[in-house]
Enzyme design. Sequence first.
Site, PDB file in Angstrom:
ATOM      1  N   HIS A  73       0.834  -1.206   0.000  1.00 42.92           N
ATOM      2  CA  HIS A  73       0.000   0.000   0.000  1.00 42.92           C
ATOM      3  C   HIS A  73       0.863   1.248   0.000  1.00 42.92           C
ATOM      4  O   HIS A  73       1.710   1.413   0.882  1.00 42.92           O
ATOM      5  CB  HIS A  73      -0.902   0.016   1.232  1.00 42.92           C
ATOM      6  N   TYR A  88      -9.122   5.142   7.603  1.00 40.92           N
ATOM      7  CA  TYR A  88      -9.263   5.491   9.025  1.00 40.92           C
ATOM      8  C   TYR A  88     -10.359   6.560   9.101  1.00 40.92           C
ATOM      9  O   TYR A  88     -10.166   7.666   8.595  1.00 40.92           O
ATOM     10  CB  TYR A  88      -7.957   6.062   9.578  1.00 40.92           C
ATOM     11  N   PRO A  98      -3.576   0.230  19.028  1.00 36.93           N
ATOM     12  CA  PRO A  98      -3.339  -0.277  17.677  1.00 36.93           C
ATOM     13  C   PRO A  98      -3.516   0.733  16.539  1.00 36.93           C
ATOM     14  O   PRO A  98      -3.227   0.406  15.387  1.00 36.93           O
ATOM     15  CB  PRO A  98      -4.369  -1.407  17.547  1.00 36.93           C
ATOM     16  N   LYS A 157       1.517  -0.359  15.072  1.00 37.38           N
ATOM     17  CA  LYS A 157       2.952  -0.361  15.384  1.00 37.38           C
ATOM     18  C   LYS A 157       3.453  -1.503  16.253  1.00 37.38           C
ATOM     19  O   LYS A 157       4.674  -1.731  16.330  1.00 37.38           O
ATOM     20  CB  LYS A 157       3.328   0.959  16.097  1.00 37.38           C
ATOM     21  N   TYR A 164       4.265   6.519   9.865  1.00 46.13           N
ATOM     22  CA  TYR A 164       3.433   5.355   9.525  1.00 46.13           C
ATOM     23  C   TYR A 164       4.243   4.285   8.791  1.00 46.13           C
ATOM     24  O   TYR A 164       4.135   3.095   9.094  1.00 46.13           O
ATOM     25  CB  TYR A 164       2.237   5.814   8.678  1.00 46.13           C
TER      26      TYR A 164
HETATM   27  P1  FAD Z   1       3.361 -11.711  21.440  1.00 46.35           P
HETATM   28  O1  FAD Z   1       2.943 -11.718  20.031  1.00 46.35           O
HETATM   29  O2  FAD Z   1       2.331 -11.510  22.490  1.00 46.35           O
HETATM   30  O3  FAD Z   1       4.146 -13.072  21.703  1.00 46.35           O
HETATM   31  C1  FAD Z   1       4.481 -13.526  22.989  1.00 46.35           C
HETATM   32  C2  FAD Z   1       4.583 -15.040  22.967  1.00 46.35           C
HETATM   33  O4  FAD Z   1       5.005 -15.478  24.261  1.00 46.35           O
HETATM   34  C3  FAD Z   1       3.242 -15.704  22.706  1.00 46.35           C
HETATM   35  O5  FAD Z   1       3.368 -16.682  21.693  1.00 46.35           O
HETATM   36  C4  FAD Z   1       2.860 -16.305  24.053  1.00 46.35           C
HETATM   37  O6  FAD Z   1       2.087 -17.481  23.921  1.00 46.35           O
HETATM   38  C5  FAD Z   1       4.223 -16.577  24.656  1.00 46.35           C
HETATM   39  N1  FAD Z   1       4.218 -16.641  26.134  1.00 46.35           N
HETATM   40  C6  FAD Z   1       3.503 -15.904  27.004  1.00 46.35           C
HETATM   41  N2  FAD Z   1       3.758 -16.254  28.272  1.00 46.35           N
HETATM   42  C7  FAD Z   1       4.659 -17.244  28.195  1.00 46.35           C
HETATM   43  C8  FAD Z   1       5.298 -18.046  29.178  1.00 46.35           C
HETATM   44  N3  FAD Z   1       5.033 -17.886  30.482  1.00 46.35           N
HETATM   45  N4  FAD Z   1       6.163 -19.013  28.787  1.00 46.35           N
HETATM   46  C9  FAD Z   1       6.437 -19.186  27.446  1.00 46.35           C
HETATM   47  N5  FAD Z   1       5.848 -18.455  26.480  1.00 46.35           N
HETATM   48  C10 FAD Z   1       4.978 -17.505  26.843  1.00 46.35           C
HETATM   49  N6  FAD Z   1       0.817  -4.506  15.596  1.00 46.35           N
HETATM   50  C11 FAD Z   1       1.253  -4.033  14.402  1.00 46.35           C
HETATM   51  O7  FAD Z   1       2.471  -3.814  14.242  1.00 46.35           O
HETATM   52  N7  FAD Z   1       0.420  -3.792  13.341  1.00 46.35           N
HETATM   53  C12 FAD Z   1      -0.912  -4.004  13.457  1.00 46.35           C
HETATM   54  O8  FAD Z   1      -1.630  -3.836  12.469  1.00 46.35           O
HETATM   55  C13 FAD Z   1      -1.434  -4.468  14.730  1.00 46.35           C
HETATM   56  N8  FAD Z   1      -2.749  -4.704  14.896  1.00 46.35           N
HETATM   57  C14 FAD Z   1      -3.174  -5.338  16.035  1.00 46.35           C
HETATM   58  C15 FAD Z   1      -4.504  -5.655  16.112  1.00 46.35           C
HETATM   59  C16 FAD Z   1      -4.959  -6.325  17.232  1.00 46.35           C
HETATM   60  C17 FAD Z   1      -6.430  -6.678  17.313  1.00 46.35           C
HETATM   61  C18 FAD Z   1      -4.056  -6.691  18.289  1.00 46.35           C
HETATM   62  C19 FAD Z   1      -4.532  -7.455  19.519  1.00 46.35           C
HETATM   63  C20 FAD Z   1      -2.728  -6.350  18.212  1.00 46.35           C
HETATM   64  C21 FAD Z   1      -2.272  -5.669  17.094  1.00 46.35           C
HETATM   65  N9  FAD Z   1      -0.939  -5.322  16.969  1.00 46.35           N
HETATM   66  C22 FAD Z   1      -0.500  -4.753  15.787  1.00 46.35           C
HETATM   67  C23 FAD Z   1       0.014  -5.600  18.051  1.00 46.35           C
HETATM   68  C24 FAD Z   1       0.840  -6.876  17.823  1.00 46.35           C
HETATM   69  O9  FAD Z   1       0.002  -7.977  17.593  1.00 46.35           O
HETATM   70  C25 FAD Z   1       1.755  -7.129  19.037  1.00 46.35           C
HETATM   71  O10 FAD Z   1       2.409  -5.933  19.378  1.00 46.35           O
HETATM   72  C26 FAD Z   1       2.790  -8.221  18.743  1.00 46.35           C
HETATM   73  O11 FAD Z   1       2.176  -9.500  18.737  1.00 46.35           O
HETATM   74  C27 FAD Z   1       3.913  -8.228  19.805  1.00 46.35           C
HETATM   75  O12 FAD Z   1       4.788  -9.304  19.554  1.00 46.35           O
HETATM   76  P2  FAD Z   1       5.587  -9.985  20.753  1.00 46.35           P
HETATM   77  O13 FAD Z   1       6.392 -11.058  20.128  1.00 46.35           O
HETATM   78  O14 FAD Z   1       6.255  -8.950  21.566  1.00 46.35           O
HETATM   79  O15 FAD Z   1       4.462 -10.598  21.713  1.00 46.35           O
HETATM   80  C1  DHB Z   2      -4.736  -3.347  10.949  1.00 46.37           C
HETATM   81  C2  DHB Z   2      -4.659  -3.140  12.320  1.00 46.37           C
HETATM   82  C3  DHB Z   2      -4.343  -1.892  12.788  1.00 46.37           C
HETATM   83  O1  DHB Z   2      -4.246  -1.673  14.109  1.00 46.37           O
HETATM   84  C4  DHB Z   2      -4.115  -0.834  11.913  1.00 46.37           C
HETATM   85  O2  DHB Z   2      -3.833   0.399  12.397  1.00 46.37           O
HETATM   86  C5  DHB Z   2      -4.169  -1.057  10.554  1.00 46.37           C
HETATM   87  C6  DHB Z   2      -4.474  -2.319  10.078  1.00 46.37           C
HETATM   88  C7  DHB Z   2      -5.078  -4.691  10.452  1.00 46.37           C
HETATM   89  O3  DHB Z   2      -5.305  -5.589  11.279  1.00 46.37           O
HETATM   90  O4  DHB Z   2      -5.170  -4.872   9.230  1.00 46.37           O
END
Ligand code: FAD
Ligand code: DHB
Length: 395
Positions: A72, A205, A297, A301, A389
């Site tokens: 995009h 948005y 979200p 990021k 962004y």
């Molecule tokens: P996580 O993905 O949470 O991974 C942590 C891992 O550790 C998991 O697999 C978990 O099972 C494991 N774990 C937990 N506790 C333990 C334990 N005690 N022992 C062993 N393992 C454990 N971010 C973006 O950049 N762009 C987006 O568009 C975006 N949209 C989002 C939309 C939604 C609805 C949500 C909920 C989040 C969104 N995010 C987005 C945020 C993004 O998903 C998270 O910031 C990202 O997953 C962080 O990655 P991480 O590896 O730090 O943590």
């Molecule tokens: C999506 C999630 C977001 O939080 C965002 O800002 C843009 C896109 C997505 O899940 O596609």
Amino acid sequence: MRTQIAIIGAGPAGLFLSLLLDRLGIQSVILELHTRQYIEGRVRAGLLEHNTVQLMHELGVGDRLKRQGLEHGGIELRFNNRGHRIDFRELASGKCVTIYAQHEVIKDLVAARLAANKPMLFETANLQLHAIDSTSPYVTFQHNAPGQKSTERLDCDFIAGCDGFHGVSRTSIPQGVLTTYERDYPFGWLGILAQAPPSSHELIYAHHDRGFALLSMRSPQVSRLYLQCAPDENLALWPDDRIWHELQKRLATHDGWKLTEGPIIQKGVTGMRSFVVEPMQYGRLCLAGDSAHIVPPTGAKGLNLAVADVRVLAVALGAYYSTGTTDLLAQYSATCLRRVWKVQRFSWWMTQLLHRFPDDNPFDHRRQLAELDYVTTSRAASQTLAENYVGLPLP
Ligand code: FAD
Ligand code: DHB
């Protein structure tokens, strides 16, 4: 067992770190609480910054992303029922973002890790970190290998706490070491996946009197849409008809644009918060990703910031193992936090610009509209949005 780096969690932070370390010849073991099937099916983020896409290609895990990702070159900000495009390619030196679901990224990274025959244990239980302030830290956990449920011990040089917001790493740091900075928002997002062709080629948005809405997508056949809702919204009160009705209202335009509906295949509610702990390290434990910080979200990021952290960590560990220097490791938290706070600022700014707050008065509403008008008409302001962004430059 013994390894150089014990990685707790197989989310984006843990998996990217393991591949980055592999490339440097540094051994690691990943310990994950859930099953492979669970982490590969968890519906979450969908938007990858330019830097994250580049890294997937550099690590040799970008084949499916290249085929299935949707590039995009801009987004639309919609307010007063009119759309205004922010052109990233023009405003952010030709950079763009890519839509590719987080769980597809996870599948690609897990497949690469397993294909390289590197250790990764799923379904580890009761995981605990020990002696993190010594030079010989270790992790204990139970592992349900078939026919076995004994306590295992993994000795290591360093622990990477990549276990997300609810993990055990952050809470293993003694009381009084960390300072927490946080803000809760009085709303959440109700997100759906729908079997409906996206009604726009780019994300929309939308600012609306009834609350924020976001149109995104996963493929040419599947739409991803979000609605601002109460933080503890009861999904039972949201039958499909009500969701579509609300999306139609919030995304409506004066020029006859149509939102295509279709069967809803997944629904969920997410709360919103801004959260940072400082420092992001203690002794031989380094926190990365959501275990150290959460962003609302709106700026897309969270995943991208997790990836930026582990890039810094991999470089610091690389320097330690190749030359014995600890300077970069000592600077790990400070280096990450410079980016973390800029991304926190941007995510907060996008959130306050586009959502309705319960205590907003007509002044606040007019101010938001004035800011949207400014952002979409001033080159300086739209460029600021665009460069944040697509992703700020790496350190
Ligand atoms: P996580 O993905 O949470 O991974 C942590 C891992 O550790 C998991 O697999 C978990 O099972 C494991 N774990 C937990 N506790 C333990 C334990 N005690 N022992 C062993 N393992 C454990 N971010 C973006 O950049 N762009 C987006 O568009 C975006 N949209 C989002 C939309 C939604 C609805 C949500 C909920 C989040 C969104 N995010 C987005 C945020 C993004 O998903 C998270 O910031 C990202 O997953 C962080 O990655 P991480 O590896 O730090 O943590
Ligand atoms: C999506 C999630 C977001 O939080 C965002 O800002 C843009 C896109 C997505 O899940 O596609």
